[in-house]
Design a protein around this motif. Sequence first.
Motif, PDB file in Angstrom:
ATOM      1  N   MET A  93      44.246  19.903  56.450  1.00 12.26           N
ATOM      2  CA  MET A  93      45.040  20.990  55.861  1.00 12.26           C
ATOM      3  C   MET A  93      44.226  21.834  54.885  1.00 12.26           C
ATOM      4  N   LEU A  94      43.212  21.237  54.301  1.00  9.24           N
ATOM      5  CA  LEU A  94      42.477  21.933  53.241  1.00  9.24           C
ATOM      6  C   LEU A  94      41.372  22.799  53.842  1.00  9.24           C
ATOM      7  N   VAL A  95      41.751  23.884  54.482  1.00  6.26           N
ATOM      8  CA  VAL A  95      40.780  24.785  55.108  1.00  6.26           C
ATOM      9  C   VAL A  95      40.763  26.150  54.423  1.00  6.26           C
ATOM     10  N   TYR A  96      41.583  26.312  53.399  1.00  5.90           N
ATOM     11  CA  TYR A  96      41.638  27.579  52.675  1.00  5.90           C
ATOM     12  C   TYR A  96      41.305  27.351  51.200  1.00  5.90           C
ATOM     13  N   SER A  97      40.963  28.439  50.540  1.00  2.13           N
ATOM     14  CA  SER A  97      40.793  28.425  49.081  1.00  2.13           C
ATOM     15  C   SER A  97      41.186  29.806  48.571  1.00  2.13           C
ATOM     16  N   TYR A  98      41.447  29.896  47.289  1.00  2.00           N
ATOM     17  CA  TYR A  98      41.878  31.169  46.706  1.00  2.00           C
ATOM     18  C   TYR A  98      40.682  31.933  46.154  1.00  2.00           C
ATOM     19  N   ASP A  99      40.713  33.221  46.361  1.00  2.00           N
ATOM     20  CA  ASP A  99      39.636  34.108  45.933  1.00  2.00           C
ATOM     21  C   ASP A  99      39.878  34.545  44.490  1.00  2.00           C
ATOM     22  N   PHE A 100      39.015  34.102  43.571  1.00  2.00           N
ATOM     23  CA  PHE A 100      39.165  34.424  42.153  1.00  2.00           C
ATOM     24  C   PHE A 100      38.392  35.693  41.759  1.00  2.00           C
ATOM     25  N   GLU A 101      37.853  36.398  42.744  1.00  2.00           N
ATOM     26  CA  GLU A 101      37.099  37.616  42.432  1.00  2.00           C
ATOM     27  C   GLU A 101      37.948  38.673  41.705  1.00  2.00           C
ATOM     28  N   PRO A 102      39.236  38.857  42.063  1.00  2.00           N
ATOM     29  CA  PRO A 102      40.041  39.820  41.298  1.00  2.00           C
ATOM     30  C   PRO A 102      40.130  39.477  39.816  1.00  2.00           C
ATOM     31  N   VAL A 103      40.165  38.183  39.489  1.00  2.00           N
ATOM     32  CA  VAL A 103      40.192  37.771  38.081  1.00  2.00           C
ATOM     33  C   VAL A 103      38.880  38.144  37.409  1.00  2.00           C
ATOM     34  N   LYS A 104      37.801  37.958  38.119  1.00  2.00           N
ATOM     35  CA  LYS A 104      36.482  38.311  37.582  1.00  2.00           C
ATOM     36  C   LYS A 104      36.398  39.803  37.282  1.00  2.00           C
ATOM     37  N   GLU A 105      36.903  40.615  38.208  1.00  2.00           N
ATOM     38  CA  GLU A 105      36.891  42.063  38.003  1.00  2.00           C
ATOM     39  C   GLU A 105      37.798  42.464  36.843  1.00  2.00           C
ATOM     40  N   ALA A 106      38.947  41.808  36.729  1.00  2.00           N
ATOM     41  CA  ALA A 106      39.876  42.129  35.637  1.00  2.00           C
ATOM     42  C   ALA A 106      39.245  41.835  34.280  1.00  2.00           C
ATOM     43  N   ILE A 107      38.573  40.710  34.174  1.00  2.00           N
ATOM     44  CA  ILE A 107      37.904  40.357  32.906  1.00  2.00           C
ATOM     45  C   ILE A 107      36.792  41.355  32.602  1.00  2.00           C
ATOM     46  N   LYS A 108      36.056  41.723  33.613  1.00  4.33           N
ATOM     47  CA  LYS A 108      34.975  42.693  33.431  1.00  4.33           C
ATOM     48  C   LYS A 108      35.534  44.041  32.959  1.00  4.33           C
ATOM     49  N   ASN A 109      36.652  44.468  33.530  1.00  6.49           N
ATOM     50  CA  ASN A 109      37.268  45.741  33.137  1.00  6.49           C
ATOM     51  C   ASN A 109      37.778  45.702  31.704  1.00  6.49           C
ATOM     52  N   ILE A 110      38.309  44.563  31.308  1.00  7.57           N
ATOM     53  CA  ILE A 110      38.803  44.435  29.930  1.00  7.57           C
ATOM     54  C   ILE A 110      37.669  44.646  28.944  1.00  7.57           C
ATOM     55  N   PHE A 111      36.516  44.047  29.226  1.00  9.15           N
ATOM     56  CA  PHE A 111      35.369  44.183  28.329  1.00  9.15           C
ATOM     57  C   PHE A 111      34.827  45.610  28.341  1.00  9.15           C
ATOM     58  N   GLU A 112      34.953  46.308  29.474  1.00  9.42           N
ATOM     59  CA  GLU A 112      34.395  47.658  29.573  1.00  9.42           C
ATOM     60  C   GLU A 112      35.341  48.727  29.019  1.00  9.42           C
ATOM     61  N   GLU A 113      36.639  48.561  29.277  1.00  9.56           N
ATOM     62  CA  GLU A 113      37.590  49.622  28.953  1.00  9.56           C
ATOM     63  C   GLU A 113      38.097  49.560  27.525  1.00  9.56           C
ATOM     64  N   ILE A 114      38.230  48.361  26.988  1.00 12.30           N
ATOM     65  CA  ILE A 114      38.752  48.244  25.632  1.00 12.30           C
ATOM     66  C   ILE A 114      37.594  48.307  24.646  1.00 12.30           C
ATOM     67  N   HIS A 115      37.475  49.444  23.974  1.00 15.96           N
ATOM     68  CA  HIS A 115      36.347  49.626  23.055  1.00 15.96           C
ATOM     69  C   HIS A 115      36.508  48.767  21.811  1.00 15.96           C
ATOM     70  N   ILE A 116      37.732  48.657  21.340  1.00 16.72           N
ATOM     71  CA  ILE A 116      37.988  47.767  20.213  1.00 16.72           C
ATOM     72  C   ILE A 116      38.342  46.405  20.794  1.00 16.72           C
ATOM     73  N   ILE A 117      37.536  45.418  20.506  1.00 13.68           N
ATOM     74  CA  ILE A 117      37.740  44.094  21.085  1.00 13.68           C
ATOM     75  C   ILE A 117      39.104  43.562  20.693  1.00 13.68           C
ATOM     76  N   PRO A 118      39.931  43.162  21.657  1.00 11.57           N
ATOM     77  CA  PRO A 118      41.272  42.679  21.328  1.00 11.57           C
ATOM     78  C   PRO A 118      41.219  41.421  20.462  1.00 11.57           C
ATOM     79  N   PHE A 119      42.257  41.277  19.640  1.00 14.99           N
ATOM     80  CA  PHE A 119      42.304  40.130  18.744  1.00 14.99           C
ATOM     81  C   PHE A 119      42.484  38.830  19.526  1.00 14.99           C
TER      82      PHE A 119
END
Length: 751
Positions: A15-41
Amino acid sequence: MNFYDTNLQYLMSDMLVYSYDFEPVKEAIKNIFEEIHIIPFELVIILIAKAPTIESSLIQRFCDEGKLKSFQKREICVKIKEAIKGALNNELESSINRFSKIKNCSKIKVKSNFSEFRIAIKVHCLQKFSPKMLFAVVNHFNVDPFGYCDEVEVIVSVARTEGATLEPVFEEKLPKLPGVESKKFASLENKESVLDFFRCPETKEILFSHFFPRGLDNDRMRTEITYDKLQGDIVAQKRRKVLLPSGEYENLHDAITPYISHEKFLQIIDINDVLGFYPSVRTAKTQEIVTAIIDIDVSGFLRTSFSPSIIWNLVISLTEEIVKNLTGFLRLPPPLVVFSGSRGVHITYRLAEDLVNSDFNYVNYSELYLLPSQKSLVKNKNSLMHNKFTFVRNLMQAILLYTAQNIPRERIPKTIRDRLGITRIMDLFTLSVFSRNKIGVLLDTSSNNSSVFRVFSIHPTTGLVSIPLLDPETKRIRTELKTYSNLKKASKPETVIENLKAGKKELYYQFPPEINRDQIKYLLRPDTLLPTLSVIVRFSDRWATERSPWSMKFWLEMYRLNNFYDYLIAKLLSLERSDRKIGTSYQEIVALIDKSKVKTKKFVREVIDDYFFRNLSFRALKARLDAFHDLDFYASFKFAELTVLSPERFERLFSNFRERNAFFRKFRSFFNATLVLLGQYSREGSIIAPKTRRSLENLSNRAWFLSEKVDLLKLANNKDIKLVVKKNFVQISCLFNLLSKFLQEAIGRAK
């Protein structure tokens, strides 16, 4: 485990022939660091995994295909949920928290109600994280059993100022991908390029040198062989049996004969879709161990957190430290060092024939009787005292633990030290796959448990060949291969084939050097690996690396002291004074004493001389060495116990039966040590003043007299101690104070 349970396990594996793609999470984290100039608390990442139910499409599909019966649906759902819960255990969280930079700047909480699993990662001080590092923390919880889940949802929220409300910036259900697509495994599409690699005749010669480690003519010592079988839409699977052209199945190590033609060898590879080969550390027919292996494997967390070049620098530094200890401190020949094909390294030795015998079901090394926990070692038939595979594995673990204990801090790349906030280098390493540390470097020796290792084959993930890293002449790691970009280029199949055709065979025709019985016995000395091996036996490979620095130092010094005296007595007991080689044995023992760090070294040397040259009996020798051991023990670990007995402590001893008995045992130990020291000092009459000698003689006579009273006092009842007993107890207490003072000065004199 019965057939029914085994069948369910096979179903879960299918049954274990699939896995979840975490690349969207990686992109989201990267965007947060790039778009938010003031680092969030504050930043919060929540993973929500929903376990399958009996109505899930995965369960229904297997039922429709006839693989799963209706009465099995509920039970397999329970087992899947247990597998997910087991993967998300507290060890993942504790692994993360062992590094100060992560522990001080984040808070992780894992909750499960057996139908939904929720991981909340709250991060403050975000400026101390890089996008790659933060994603590594999230991806650390991307466990394989998530592939069973119906869906995995990720919610990322930020609070821009202190006290502000969390606002979602990313919310998405992650896509599900087949195993080959998500992890880029080699599949049947790569079969032709694999065949091109094995078509080179030199490839067969190199492989057969590992399949037949004692030579092609010694077929009795051929190893067991496992192979990777290419699949269509799942990762390559390990197999042992192969389909022959005749239509029959046979074990691979039986199908491959020493002088099989290259054409038939290729035919077996083609029919069975072979990707790579894994010879075993043991022989197929005689079950002898022929290879010792150390596998350096970097965790997925570190691989995600840092670039491949940084990880490879760490692996090279660690490998060089291990090799330095092997060839220097342990006096072994340079081992064969092989690139694993991914980002690890295999360090291997060939073991001489009959190096480890199991006569009468015991590994026949007398030094093993000096290890702690003898009762457990004798009872457990899988211990290193009975099982030769366990013996070799534990010996390799001792080498690794010694290296991890002594590796200089600067050998760890500065980037890794700074980003993780490493305060204790040992936190970066683990010796067991069952350790609580899931994010460090696994110094793996489990292959020595009659398992397998890849040789000169293509890795199923990277497509790179596991090639030797050493210069054929200097036996050192080639300088150009210390750079990861050069390593990738050099280990590509086409590069390897090109070098073989160009006549550069020496780069790959490298084989493990052989170590013999005398070299193994040298490793089991108290001045080499015996104390470290004792720590592993005492705490197991799982917990040995979890000791605090103070605890590790204490136990190593304790076993170093115990092993020294026990080894010395055992060595002397096995000697015959009439032996012609007695002079060599004497020199070995003297060298061992000079190399030791015991505080009574001077006295031990004198006693050894008396035994060899003045006919001192073994019984008297052992009594003196036991006394010196006690003195060393108190000097090293319980020097405070040598303090004089205060009136308050005297009253407590007089009224407390247990404390009084402990006091008597200590008095006996002090008394015996004092008598032996008095005997040693009597030989130094020319340098001791007459008045001092008389005092020592009086002390000896008084000790003899009062020691007889100890037996009487041991039998005394707390509630009815006669006056004469009280009087003797006072006298012995006073003498105890004299002995304590005397031993304190003796320790200072012996240094």
